[in-house]
Design an enzyme around this catalytic site. Structure first.
Site, PDB file in Angstrom:
ATOM      1  NE  ARG A 122     -30.022  -1.349 -23.361  1.00  0.00           N
ATOM      2  CZ  ARG A 122     -30.782  -0.730 -24.253  1.00  0.00           C
ATOM      3  NH1 ARG A 122     -30.701  -1.096 -25.531  1.00  0.00           N
ATOM      4  NH2 ARG A 122     -31.620   0.217 -23.905  1.00  0.00           N
TER       5      ARG A 122
ATOM      6  NE  ARG B 281     -36.351   4.394 -26.724  1.00  0.00           N
ATOM      7  CZ  ARG B 281     -36.912   4.772 -25.581  1.00  0.00           C
ATOM      8  NH1 ARG B 281     -36.173   5.050 -24.545  1.00  0.00           N
ATOM      9  NH2 ARG B 281     -38.224   4.845 -25.481  1.00  0.00           N
TER      10      ARG B 281
ATOM     11  CG  HIS C 134     -35.002  -3.378 -17.400  1.00  0.00           C
ATOM     12  ND1 HIS C 134     -34.488  -2.877 -16.226  1.00  0.00           N
ATOM     13  CD2 HIS C 134     -34.167  -2.942 -18.378  1.00  0.00           C
ATOM     14  CE1 HIS C 134     -33.407  -2.165 -16.480  1.00  0.00           C
ATOM     15  NE2 HIS C 134     -33.185  -2.186 -17.776  1.00  0.00           N
TER      16      HIS C 134
ATOM     17  NE  ARG D 142     -25.674   7.042 -14.833  1.00  0.00           N
ATOM     18  CZ  ARG D 142     -26.249   6.010 -15.448  1.00  0.00           C
ATOM     19  NH1 ARG D 142     -25.950   4.789 -15.100  1.00  0.00           N
ATOM     20  NH2 ARG D 142     -27.142   6.200 -16.394  1.00  0.00           N
TER      21      ARG D 142
ATOM     22  CG  HIS E 190     -26.151   0.090 -14.898  1.00  0.00           C
ATOM     23  ND1 HIS E 190     -26.618  -1.199 -15.005  1.00  0.00           N
ATOM     24  CD2 HIS E 190     -26.915   0.830 -15.740  1.00  0.00           C
ATOM     25  CE1 HIS E 190     -27.602  -1.243 -15.882  1.00  0.00           C
ATOM     26  NE2 HIS E 190     -27.814  -0.029 -16.337  1.00  0.00           N
TER      27      HIS E 190
END
Length: 722
Positions: A388, A418, A448, A577, A605
């Site tokens: 991304r 996505r 990823h 998280r 993250h």
């Protein structure tokens, strides 16, 4: 669990589980665990310690999260249920059973969202920010709004009559519309109309105000001006509704042209089946039936809303002109080491490995690394993964510039990211036009992993500089996501990165990797082996400890390995998280495992795992890793991910004694998971200092980024009190 210090407190007395510990009851359902996370997000919108507009932002985020959950996860379960699939999940629930539980919990969540909004509207009004309704408008407001409607809204509208000559139109995913029942003033002829609310215009229209801000929802402006759209008619009834459609992509397994196949799939997503429709409560029966029949929506898929539909748009009201209602301004730091070397990233990295903790250290260093590489005549090659990134990505700009300058540039663009598929297609074509080699990885696996490689000629040899990250190469999200960036010129990590790129571009499966584990090949098995090694240490009477931090934990084999470790006496502390399928604190199963979740100013993250290695934690001989992967089936079995072992002593100390210790010590924004899967806010006795890890990181620079003037000691876990 009631302890307030997760880092030093003893484990609670274990709870009993009245179920077979070897059966499905040992797992928490993935979807219900995700909903529990979104409840925690919503509760931050009610937290009086959070600034008012930030609370409004949390409410907006909870709505956005729920929309995506329905368009992907619920849509997938729906397809399974409709196909008659009754295969249970790891926790034993069938798709149909999960849908029933999700529907019940999600409806309660949506009711709570409306109550939270009402409370926030009251507080906002006191602060001079008013969301108006029609009854709040003065004549001067109505005159002003008429001009706004004619000049800025009317040209964009497309009112659509519904009759045999005008079939019901298509509305896309997240489509928002008004259904109107009109009547002619003279001949009483009825007219049914659909009026899509344009997404190209701000949802909230600003009104004149002597002080503060006043807003009117766009749909209310449309209703006020129906006579301008339909002269000679009056409204007999109306309702608003908003659609969510199935947004999961399906691809042909043997797609000859992956880009073209994705473009076709994106069009199919736009036309996916409706999975949920919110409709204003009290809708006229005839309009409700018309909309439902035309959209093939059942009663079970309709959620009646007494309040605002489309809460995700509330984020538009969070503006910078009211700093008193926002988090205090924070400017990310430039690492001292980079400043010492006058901004030269290569010189700073040559000095020693450097780990940056975003957003506390600026993500601009990652951009600078690639920009410097693009401009440096000694750089001969750049390799980059892109999962991304931002719309006008400075990283893509740097890669294009490097390729146009004649450097060898290879970009792995993941088309299957996505909701970013279309953007990534555009980026890949830009890169190709500039002369970069663009590859798309595997059809069956998402890539990823976050890796950037720069090969630089230095004297008579080539030196490889590598960046490994836990987050995306996205400068915008990097402002709020906590992630790690490792910069190194360690030859082993450079060779490992090169082998991963060869695997991605040429399917050349690496035979050996020196400091790296990757999925779907070795990451999962290596994790389980290291968990088992801690069991061996525990059985030998040595200290046995595991600390881990990630977004989600649901992979059943890994959870079972953690259960085995707990039963052997390994002390396990997890910071998860979001989704957690593991049940902590259960006698005979997980009494030595505790789980917490941190929800606060920044979105946690980063993925980290630390193994005591027979020495406990923190310890200099512990094994420490950073990763791009959560412990989920998709990450460990169906994606290309990295698990990077940290060998530099300073970086290891930074991760263990600074980052992980602060996360475990946090009480100000932590939630503790119970054996039943529920989370409760960490208890802080009155008068006790509540440690906030986000505040701590804002006030203390990362250990490995310090320059020649910095101390080498790990900062103590203190910060300025709220």
């Amino acid at each position: 669990m009631t302890q307030t210090d997760f880092l030093t407190a003893p484990f609670d007395a274990p709870a009993e589980l009245n179920a077979d510990l070897r059966g499905p009851a040992r797992f928490v359902n993935r979807e219900l665990s995700w909903l529990a996370f979104n409840w925690r997000v919503l509760e931050e919108a009610e937290n009086p310690k959070v600034p008012l507009l930030e609370r409004l932002r949390f409410l907006s985020i909870s709505a956005t999260n729920l929309d995506e959950f329905y368009t992907v996860r619920v849509a997938g379960l729906r397809e399974l249920a409709q196909a008659g699939n009754s295969t249970p999940a790891a926790d034993g629930l069938t798709p149909t059973e999960q849908l029933e539980l999700i529907d019940h919990d999600a409806r309660m969540l949506m009711v709570r969202q409306q109550k939270v909004l009402e409370a926030l509207r009251s507080e906002m009004a006191s602060a001079g920010l008013v969301i108006c309704g029609p009854d709040d408008l003065r004549q001067a407001d109505r005159d002003y709004l008429t001009n706004v409607f004619l000049d800025q809204v009317f040209p964009v509208l497309s009112p659509l009559a519904i009759d045999p000559a005008h079939p019901f139109p298509f509305l896309p995913n997240e489509g928002f519309a008004l259904a109107l029942q009109l009547e002619h003033l003279e001949n009483k002829r009825p007219l049914r109309v659909l009026l899509p609310v344009p997404q190209q215009i701000d949802r909230f229209v600003a009104l004149p105000a002597n002080k503060g801000r006043r807003y009117l929802p766009l749909e209310q402006l449309l209703l006020l001006n129906i006579d301008g759209l339909f002269p000679g008619y009056k409204i007999k009834g109306s309702c608003a509704f908003r659609l969510l459609r199935d947004s999961d992509l399906e691809l042909e397994e043997e797609a000859e042209d992956l880009v073209r196949e994705f473009e076709t799939a994106l069009k199919r997503r736009r036309r996916g089946e409706v999975v949920r429709m919110k409709m204003s409560s009290g809708a006229p029966s005839a309009l409700r039936k018309l909309v439902m029949s035309e959209l093939l929506v059942t009663d079970a898929e309709v959620v009646e809303i007494d309040g605002l539909i489309g809460m995700a748009d509330l984020g538009q009201l969070v503006t910078d002109d009211r700093p008193d209602l926002l988090w205090p301004t924070f400017t990310p730091r430039v690492p001292e080491r980079v400043t010492d070397h006058e901004g030269d990233m290569f010189a700073a990295i040559r000095k020693k490995d450097m780990l940056l903790h975003h957003p506390y250290e600026t993500f601009d260093m990652v951009v600078r690394f690639l920009r410097q590489a693009a401009l440096d005549p000694d750089v001969v090659a750049i390799k980059q993964t892109l999962y991304r990134t931002s719309k006008r990505s400075p990283i893509v700009e740097a890669l294009c510039e490097a390729a146009e300058d004649g450097k060898s540039v290879t970009a792995l663009v993941e088309l299957k990211a996505r909701f970013d598929e279309a953007a990534n297609i555009r980026q890949s074509r830009r890169l190709e036009r500039s002369g970069a080699h663009v590859v798309y990885g595997f059809v069956n696996y998402k890539t990823h992993a976050k890796i950037s490689v720069v090969v630089r000629r230095e004297g008579d040899k080539l030196v490889t500089y590598t960046h490994y990250g836990t987050g995306n190469y996205h400068p915008i999200t990097a402002r709020v996501y906590t992630d790690l960036s490792l910069f190194t010129c360690d030859a082993k990590l450079g060779r490992d990165a090169g082998k991963v790129f060869n695997y991605l571009s040429g399917y050349a499966q690496p035979d050996t990797l020196e400091n790296l584990k990757i999925s779907p090949l070795t990451l999962k098995s290596s994790l389980i082996e290291m968990i088992d090694a801690e069991i061996t240490h525990a059985e030998a009477g040595k200290p046995a400890v595991i600390w881990a931090k990630m977004n989600s934990l649901i992979e059943s084999d890994v959870i079972d390995a953690l259960y085995r470790a707990s039963q052997a006496g390994v002390q396990i502390s997890l910071v998860i998280r979001g989704i957690c399928g593991l049940r902590p604190g259960i006698k005979g199963l997980s009494e030595n495992i505790r789980v917490k979740s941190i929800v606060g100013r920044f979105l946690e993250h980063s993925r980290i795992v630390c193994f005591g290695n027979g020495h406990g934690l923190p310890a200099k001989k512990a094994r420490v890793f950073m990763s791009s992967a959560d412990w989920m089936g998709r990450n460990l079995n169906r994606r290309v991910e990295t698990l990077v072992e940290i060998t530099n002593n300073t970086v290891r100390a930074q991760i263990v004694s600074q980052i992980m210790a602060a996360n475990l010590a946090d009480t100000a924004q932590s939630w503790v998971m119970g054996p039943d899967g529920t989370f409760t806010r960490a208890a802080v006795p009155q008068g006790t200092f509540a440690f906030n890890c986000h505040r701590f990181f804002m006030e203390n620079p990362s250990l490995s980024g310090r320059g020649s003037a910095g101390a080498s000691d790990v900062p103590k876990l203190t910060h300025t009190e709220d």
